[in-house]
Design a protein around this motif. Structure first.
Motif, PDB file in Angstrom:
ATOM      1  N   GLU A 281       0.539  -1.372   0.040  1.00  0.00           N
ATOM      2  CA  GLU A 281      -0.012  -0.020   0.138  1.00  0.00           C
ATOM      3  C   GLU A 281       1.224   1.677   0.011  1.00  0.00           C
ATOM      4  O   GLU A 281       1.916   1.271   0.467  1.00  0.00           O
ATOM      5  CB  GLU A 281      -0.491  -0.185   1.534  1.00  0.00           C
ATOM      6  N   SER A 285      -3.793   3.311  -0.400  1.00  0.00           N
ATOM      7  CA  SER A 285      -3.724   2.488  -1.769  1.00  0.00           C
ATOM      8  C   SER A 285      -3.425   1.478  -1.645  1.00  0.00           C
ATOM      9  O   SER A 285      -1.984   1.178  -1.681  1.00  0.00           O
ATOM     10  CB  SER A 285      -4.089   3.835  -2.528  1.00  0.00           C
ATOM     11  N   THR A 287      -1.855  -1.852  -3.217  1.00  0.00           N
ATOM     12  CA  THR A 287      -0.755  -1.509  -4.406  1.00  0.00           C
ATOM     13  C   THR A 287      -1.162  -3.736  -4.512  1.00  0.00           C
ATOM     14  O   THR A 287      -1.386  -4.331  -3.531  1.00  0.00           O
ATOM     15  CB  THR A 287      -0.014  -0.866  -4.226  1.00  0.00           C
ATOM     16  N   SER A 376      -1.505   0.062  -8.669  1.00  0.00           N
ATOM     17  CA  SER A 376      -3.245  -0.587  -8.504  1.00  0.00           C
ATOM     18  C   SER A 376      -3.130  -2.217  -8.391  1.00  0.00           C
ATOM     19  O   SER A 376      -2.749  -2.317  -9.379  1.00  0.00           O
ATOM     20  CB  SER A 376      -3.974   0.450  -8.410  1.00  0.00           C
ATOM     21  N   ASP A 378      -6.073  -2.763  -8.155  1.00  0.00           N
ATOM     22  CA  ASP A 378      -6.481  -2.724  -8.964  1.00  0.00           C
ATOM     23  C   ASP A 378      -8.047  -4.728  -8.881  1.00  0.00           C
ATOM     24  O   ASP A 378      -7.724  -5.320 -10.029  1.00  0.00           O
ATOM     25  CB  ASP A 378      -6.182  -3.017 -10.546  1.00  0.00           C
ATOM     26  N   THR A 384      -9.662   0.345  -9.718  1.00  0.00           N
ATOM     27  CA  THR A 384      -9.075   1.368 -10.590  1.00  0.00           C
ATOM     28  C   THR A 384      -9.463   2.044 -11.624  1.00  0.00           C
ATOM     29  O   THR A 384     -10.321   1.546 -12.465  1.00  0.00           O
ATOM     30  CB  THR A 384      -7.969   0.849 -11.120  1.00  0.00           C
ATOM     31  N   TYR A 506      -3.767   9.438  -9.951  1.00  0.00           N
ATOM     32  CA  TYR A 506      -3.395   8.272 -10.883  1.00  0.00           C
ATOM     33  C   TYR A 506      -2.277   8.767 -10.995  1.00  0.00           C
ATOM     34  O   TYR A 506      -1.873   9.904 -12.344  1.00  0.00           O
ATOM     35  CB  TYR A 506      -3.918   7.427 -10.929  1.00  0.00           C
ATOM     36  N   ASP A 528      -3.829  -0.168 -14.912  1.00  0.00           N
ATOM     37  CA  ASP A 528      -3.592  -0.022 -13.194  1.00  0.00           C
ATOM     38  C   ASP A 528      -2.364   0.704 -12.797  1.00  0.00           C
ATOM     39  O   ASP A 528      -1.503   0.386 -11.321  1.00  0.00           O
ATOM     40  CB  ASP A 528      -3.573  -2.059 -12.830  1.00  0.00           C
ATOM     41  N   VAL A 530      -0.461   3.869 -10.167  1.00  0.00           N
ATOM     42  CA  VAL A 530      -0.816   3.318  -8.675  1.00  0.00           C
ATOM     43  C   VAL A 530      -1.359   4.684  -8.488  1.00  0.00           C
ATOM     44  O   VAL A 530      -1.207   5.939  -9.491  1.00  0.00           O
ATOM     45  CB  VAL A 530       0.668   3.790  -8.362  1.00  0.00           C
ATOM     46  N   GLU A 531      -2.570   4.904  -7.410  1.00  0.00           N
ATOM     47  CA  GLU A 531      -3.105   5.666  -7.252  1.00  0.00           C
ATOM     48  C   GLU A 531      -2.786   6.520  -5.657  1.00  0.00           C
ATOM     49  O   GLU A 531      -1.696   5.955  -5.141  1.00  0.00           O
ATOM     50  CB  GLU A 531      -4.028   5.078  -6.571  1.00  0.00           C
TER      51      GLU A 531
END
Length: 595
Positions: A281, A285, A287, A376, A378, A384, A506, A528, A530-531
């Motif tokens: 994470e 968020s 991962t 992410s 997802d 996502t 994102y 996907d 990363v956020e």
């Protein structure tokens, strides 16, 4: 309904015992059966609704009281008073669950004005609780209090809180731990234990004096004297310290490390000898899990990683060291901590300390590979949602310039800028000016692109000056945005951790050199990415982010290197209201501080 309270929280519990009971009593003198049928038509749907309610529904309101007070502290054989929350450095951990409401009463007992920012909390329609001084609120003055009131919506993981005025966050900061809703498992193996590690910086001097001196001189501020693990500076030559931070583990157990970079100006590497870490994470968020022996984390970012105690039961060195791949001076002293196995037989074994070398300060490839590996999760539960169509496509250059300064030592001062605009802080909060339609405080004409195009990462233009202004960029509610953040070589290329308040984004792409439309955007990850809430724009390169605008208010965006924020590398977005109360900024609270 029953209400149970503890000193720090209120728990609202609704159960089957609390339900209202509806009953119809037969009456022999009822002659009009139509009235009975009408009553039955009302009663049956109500009864069915109650039967469909869950047997047990729980929500909580978490209460915290933060007293801002000075405390004399000795580190590195030097003493000074520091601003703290409740006398603690780092400050108290704020714990809550997803969906909880949080009320924090902040009382200011120091000479400095203060605000608290809940870094990464989305603050849906509650921008009054976001915290940045003169953006979301006027600061809390000495002897005054303010209650920050917000709800944690759709978030779980690790974030942190910190002062958001001047350089007070050097000592005024702490962790935010958000647990998933009850009976909601982690999307990774459940850890046996959890540990929070806050990385920071320490100056022997008063940090307010450090930035004030730099402002008066026009030169960069003095670098810190040490890095810290949970406020501990670690071993120092020719100085007997109060010990070294120790992470205690037991063989075979797995630990969730909640790592926070609360440093003021330094991007950091975190490493444990002979142990791998599985990142699960970032910035609250989830991962896709990936394994690494070194974590890179810049100011404003958080990382959750799983550590399995699977080595010989002895001691292992932990290092935190700086990353800087530009000709910029930073604190290059490595701080050390210890991972120690606490098995019953470990004390009878030789306590060998296994060493590890920290990465090179210029380990660009390590930093780049690490950030590129983040994806992410997802999943079906945590999807996502990258915007695929765009309403706004913005191009922001970021960097440092030079402006004239009649009061500075050499007649000039370093300044930060976005699209060549050095942000000027207002004297009342932008959010208040927007809500009450106060004119003359800001303009909504922040440019979508740089005013002048040039080779951003090559030879700089002859004029290194910037324009000044309190300018915001206006966004429609429910619109979609892409921003390409382009580093520049005006003075020197340098990485910038850019933080956006009021929502996540994102990171759809990164690259070195100048961004080129049609070439670089064709390689964007729209599946996907990363956020995050803070993205590290690479030195001499660019980063592209996308997000949906679903939070009305005024939202700060700035470099999380405090030196650059102080120089004006910042701006704000003004998000208009949508339709109805759920898409509109809530009215300000009665105790909102006044300027």
């Amino acid at each position: 309904m029953t209400l149970h309270q503890t000193p720090k929280e209120s728990r609202r519990v609704f159960s089957s015992k609390n339900r209202t009971t509806f009953a119809l009593k037969s009456k022999t003198d009822i002659g009009d059966m139509s009235k009975t049928r009408e009553l039955m038509a009302l009663w049956i749907p109500a009864a069915m609704t109650l039967l469909l309610l869950p047997v047990f529904v729980e929500s909580r309101v978490r209460h915290y009281h933060f007293n801002v007070a000075m405390k004399n502290t000795t580190k590195l054989c030097s003493s000074k008073p520091i601003a703290t929350i409740n006398g603690q450095f780092p400050g108290p951990t704020l714990r809550a669950r997803e969906g909880d409401s949080v009320l924090v009463n902040v009382s200011n007992h120091v000479n400095n004005n203060i605000t608290i920012h809940w870094h990464g909390i989305r603050q849906l329609c509650t921008g009054w609780a976001d915290g940045p001084a003169y953006i979301a609120q006027c600061p809390i003055q000495q002897g005054q209090s303010y209650v920050y009131n917000f709800t944690i919506t759709g978030q779980r993981g690790t974030l942190f809180w910190h002062a958001h005025i001047s350089w007070l966050r050097a000592t005024v900061h702490g962790a935010i731990v958000i647990f998933p809703k009850r009976n909601t498992p982690y999307p990774f193996p459940k850890p046996d234990k959890q540990e929070t590690i806050i990385l920071g910086e320490w100056w022997k001097a008063d940090t307010e004096a450090v930035i004030n001196q730099a402002t008066q001189s026009g030169f960069p501020p003095n670098i810190s004297d040490a890095h810290t693990f949970n406020g501990i500076t670690g071993p120092v030559r020719n100085c007997s310290s109060k010990g070294t931070y120790t992470l205690h583990v037991e063989s075979g157990k797995t630990y969730l490390l909640r790592i926070i970079n609360a440093a003021v100006n330094d991007e950091l590497f975190f490493k444990i000898a002979n142990h791998n870490l599985t990142v699960v994470e970032v910035d609250a968020s989830y991962t896709k899990p990936f394994t690494t022996d070194t974590i890179y984390i810049c100011p404003g970012q958080t990382t959750n990683a799983l550590l399995t105690a699977n080595q010989s039961p002895t001691k292992y060195l932990i290092t935190v060291s700086s990353f800087m791949d530009a000709p910029v001076l930073v604190d290059n002293l490595t701080n050390y901590a210890i991972l120690r196995y606490n098995n019953n037989n470990s004390h009878s074994l030789p306590q060998t300390l296994h060493l590890t070398a920290p990465p090179s300060i210029t380990a660009t490839s390590l930093q780049s590979n690490y950030t590129s590996a983040l994806r992410s999760l997802d999943s079906q539960i945590y999807p996502t949602n990258v915007p695929l169509t765009l309403d706004y496509s913005l191009f922001f250059t970021i960097g440092v310039g030079v402006d004239a300064c009649t009061t500075c030592a050499n007649g000039s001062a370093l300044v930060g800028a976005i699209n060549n605009i050095t942000f000027v802080m207002p004297t009342i909060a932008l959010l208040q000016a927007h809500y009450y339609n106060v004119s003359g405080v800001f303009t909504d004409d922040f440019p979508a692109t740089p005013p002048v195009r040039y080779d951003y990462t090559g030879n700089p233009p002859a004029n290194l000056g910037t324009m000044k202004g309190t300018r915001v960029f206006r966004l429609r509610f429910n619109s979609t945005v892409q921003i390409v953040l382009q580093d520049t070589a005006m003075i020197a290329p340098e990485s910038h951790p850019i933080h956006l308040h009021g929502g996540n984004f994102y990171v759809v792409g990164k690259g070195v050199g100048n961004f080129k439309s049609g070439r670089d955007d064709s390689q964007f990850n729209l599946v996907d990415p990363v956020e995050r809430n803070t993205v590290d724009v690479p030195t001499g390169g660019w980063a592209a982010i996308r997000f949906k605008v679903d939070n009305p208010g005024v939202w700060f965006m700035h470099c999380h290197l405090e030196v650059h924020t102080s120089w004006g590398l910042k701006m704000a977005f003004l998000v208009d209201n949508g339709i109805g109360p759920n898409e509109s900024l809530h009215p300000p609270p009665n105790d909102l501080p006044k300027c």
